[in-house]
Write an enzyme that holds these catalytic residues in place. Structure first.
Site, PDB file in Angstrom:
ATOM      1  N   ASP A 190      -1.971   5.838   9.791  1.00 17.01           N
ATOM      2  CA  ASP A 190      -1.436   5.486   8.467  1.00 17.01           C
ATOM      3  C   ASP A 190      -2.606   5.535   7.476  1.00 17.01           C
ATOM      4  OD1 ASP A 190      -0.567   4.329   6.159  1.00 17.01           O
ATOM      5  OD2 ASP A 190       0.320   2.560   7.099  1.00 17.01           O
ATOM      6  N   TYR A 250       6.129  -8.755  -5.743  1.00 16.07           N
ATOM      7  CA  TYR A 250       5.108  -9.705  -5.295  1.00 16.07           C
ATOM      8  C   TYR A 250       4.766 -10.718  -6.389  1.00 16.07           C
ATOM      9  CZ  TYR A 250       4.178  -7.387  -0.866  1.00 16.07           C
ATOM     10  OH  TYR A 250       4.288  -6.902   0.413  1.00 16.07           O
ATOM     11  N   TYR A 310      -0.871  -3.753   8.044  1.00 13.67           N
ATOM     12  CA  TYR A 310       0.140  -3.713   6.983  1.00 13.67           C
ATOM     13  C   TYR A 310       0.555  -2.257   6.812  1.00 13.67           C
ATOM     14  CZ  TYR A 310       2.649  -3.822   2.635  1.00 13.67           C
ATOM     15  OH  TYR A 310       3.633  -3.665   1.691  1.00 13.67           O
ATOM     16  N   LYS A 347       0.123   6.851  -1.920  1.00 12.69           N
ATOM     17  CA  LYS A 347      -0.824   6.272  -2.878  1.00 12.69           C
ATOM     18  C   LYS A 347      -1.613   7.339  -3.639  1.00 12.69           C
ATOM     19  CE  LYS A 347      -1.138   1.620  -1.083  1.00 12.69           C
ATOM     20  NZ  LYS A 347      -0.546   0.819  -2.141  1.00 12.69           N
TER      21      LYS A 347
HETATM   22  C1  LIG Z   1      -1.812   1.322   4.917  1.00 13.69           C
HETATM   23  C2  LIG Z   1      -0.568   1.197   4.102  1.00 13.69           C
HETATM   24  N1  LIG Z   1       0.571   1.740   4.563  1.00 13.69           N
HETATM   25  C3  LIG Z   1       1.705   1.682   3.861  1.00 13.69           C
HETATM   26  C4  LIG Z   1       1.757   1.046   2.635  1.00 13.69           C
HETATM   27  C5  LIG Z   1       3.057   0.983   1.860  1.00 13.69           C
HETATM   28  O1  LIG Z   1       2.969   1.810   0.750  1.00 13.69           O
HETATM   29  P1  LIG Z   1       3.999   1.645  -0.475  1.00 13.69           P
HETATM   30  O2  LIG Z   1       3.604   0.385  -1.163  1.00 13.69           O
HETATM   31  O3  LIG Z   1       3.750   2.870  -1.300  1.00 13.69           O
HETATM   32  O4  LIG Z   1       5.369   1.595   0.099  1.00 13.69           O
HETATM   33  C6  LIG Z   1       0.601   0.471   2.125  1.00 13.69           C
HETATM   34  C7  LIG Z   1       0.635  -0.231   0.825  1.00 13.69           C
HETATM   35  O5  LIG Z   1      -0.240  -0.965   0.475  1.00 13.69           O
HETATM   36  C8  LIG Z   1      -0.600   0.544   2.866  1.00 13.69           C
HETATM   37  O6  LIG Z   1      -1.738  -0.001   2.437  1.00 13.69           O
END
Ligand SMILES: Cc1ncc(COP(=O)(O)O)c(C=O)c1O
Length: 426
Positions: A240, A17, A144, A269
């Site tokens: 998610d 990014y 996202y 995370k």
């Molecule tokens: C809700 C959500 N799902 C999936 C992801 C993707 O995670 P990663 O960056 O570890 O691939 C993120 C990343 O910000 C996220 O906020």
């Protein structure tokens, strides 16, 4: 030594990014402790975004560091197809113990995006295994879910996904539940399920908070409404919780706090407390059972080299143990501080739509709502010069600190934002 390392980075590294055309030289971080990063110039930087939302209890937490070192010296890695190990078995049990009821099977992967990919594949193959044709995924506007192709497909279309538009699969898009109280989302979902319910494999949501899509907070009532409607139609609900998991929104999991039991949950995370990459996709037993068959074609053919890496699992176990009552108290303090500080900041004419959910506070700067808007970048650079790491999403400014952050630390971050606002009137 410092200039050499930056020169090596400048010559050979491609950062995520990052527009390298005009990116300033990055701080060279040499160590971190608690809520702070320390760079080679001797600067102390408050990590007000938990290093891309991963650091939970604080950087270099000794309990997690010790667990990692211990595990690395005993078993650092082993193939996870056909083999197992103690940290993975214990972590799976521990996760099932804290997740909403019904989630009982843990599939490990590497990060948030892969946790989402696995969830989508599980949902689609689940229906195929049951002999039903359900190829459709429904997802939210402004969602996202990650940067791999399936995750991008479920995510909102925008500047991140534009170059790949022809390669992404279509999803049924539901209105953003953070706008207008969520009624439009539920109405659109009802309509979709009425018209094409037998085609819908799953609805995927970021529970209560659309994160990278602009830190948009939405109601538990709407989440319960989505659960009711998907249950009635037989469609799976994928939560998610890559961002919202492990206390970020207050309760341990956003779904748990809302009294919602999804069919599949994605975690990453904060899973390892921010120490190591690890993803987990946790499914209900019925989903798992649909893959169990003498027909080998019904296997879930998915796996990564480092699936369930023992060191990452050990970090996650140590991190989970720290998610105790004291952590809950720290999170309440952070939320209360956000509320008080943001209420003050909100009197500034450039501050719009202030919002807080658990340990996360956000507001919109009165600039064009566009990820490429330079206003947020200007604030990020201003704050970094003053020792605070912020990384606005376009014009959306947010604070998402580690749980060890003190009220004084947070107040400093808000002061820097206030200073920026007073020095750069619209
Ligand atoms: C809700 C959500 N799902 C999936 C992801 C993707 O995670 P990663 O960056 O570890 O691939 C993120 C990343 O910000 C996220 O906020």
């Amino acid at each position: 030594m410092t200039p050499d390392l930056l020169e090596l980075d400048r010559r050979h590294v491609w950062h995520p990014y990052t527009q390298h055309f005009d990116a300033p030289p990055p701080p060279l971080v040499t160590r971190a402790e608690g809520a702070y990063l320390y760079d080679a110039r001797g600067r102390r930087i408050l990590d007000a975004i938990s290093s891309w939302w991963v650091t939970l209890h604080g950087h270099a937490h000794p309990a997690i560091a010790t667990a990692v070192a211990k595990q690395a010296a005993v078993l650092e890695q082993v193939i996870f197809a056909g083999f197992t190990h103690e940290p993975a078995a214990r972590l799976a049990q521990a996760l099932v113990g804290v997740l909403p009821d019904g989630l009982s099977r843990v599939f490990f992967s590497d990060d948030g995006s892969t946790a989402v990919e696995v969830a989508l594949k599980m949902a689609l193959q689940y229906w195929e295994g049951r002999g039903e044709r359900r190829p459709l995924i429904a997802a939210l506007e402004h969602a996202y879910h990650g940067d791999t192709f399936g995750a991008m497909s479920a995510s909102a279309r925008g500047v991140f996904t534009a170059p790949f538009a022809p390669q992404l699969f279509e999803v049924a898009r539901l209105p953003d539940p953070s706008e207008g109280g969520g009624g439009a989302t539920l109405a659109a979902l009802e309509q979709l399920l009425d018209r094409r319910g037998s085609e819908v494999a799953a609805v995927i949501v970021e529970p209560l908070l659309l994160g990278a899509g602009g830190m948009r907070v939405w109601e538990a009532e709407t989440l319960r409404g989505i659960r009711d409607r998907t249950s009635a139609a037989g469609a799976l609900l994928i939560a998610d919780e890559v961002l919202t998991g492990f206390g970020r929104t207050g309760p341990a999991f956003a779904c748990g706090g809302a009294g919602v039991e999804p069919d599949i949950m994605c975690l990453s995370k904060g899973l390892t407390g921010g120490f190591l990459p690890l993803g987990a996709t946790v499914a209900r037993e019925e989903v798992f059972a649909a893959f169990s068959s003498p027909d080998r074609r019904r296997t879930l053919f998915h796996g990564h080299s480092y699936t369930a890496n023992p060191v990452a699992c050990a970090a996650a176990l140590a991190s989970l143990a720290l998610l105790d009552d004291a952590s809950a108290e720290s999170r309440r303090m952070i939320e209360a501080t956000h509320r008080a500080q943001l209420a003050r900041l909100a009197t500034h004419p450039r501050v719009q739509r202030p919002r807080v959910i658990g340990t996360i506070a956000a507001f919109d700067l009165d600039a064009a709502p566009d990820y490429l808007n330079a206003a947020g970048r200007a604030l990020g650079a201003f704050a970094l010069e003053r020792g605070v790491l912020l990384r606005p999403l376009g014009n959306v400014v947010y604070l998402l600190p580690p749980y060890c952050t003190t009220a004084d630390d947070l107040r400093c971050a808000y002061e820097v934002i206030e200073q920026f606002l007073s020095e750069s009137p619209a």
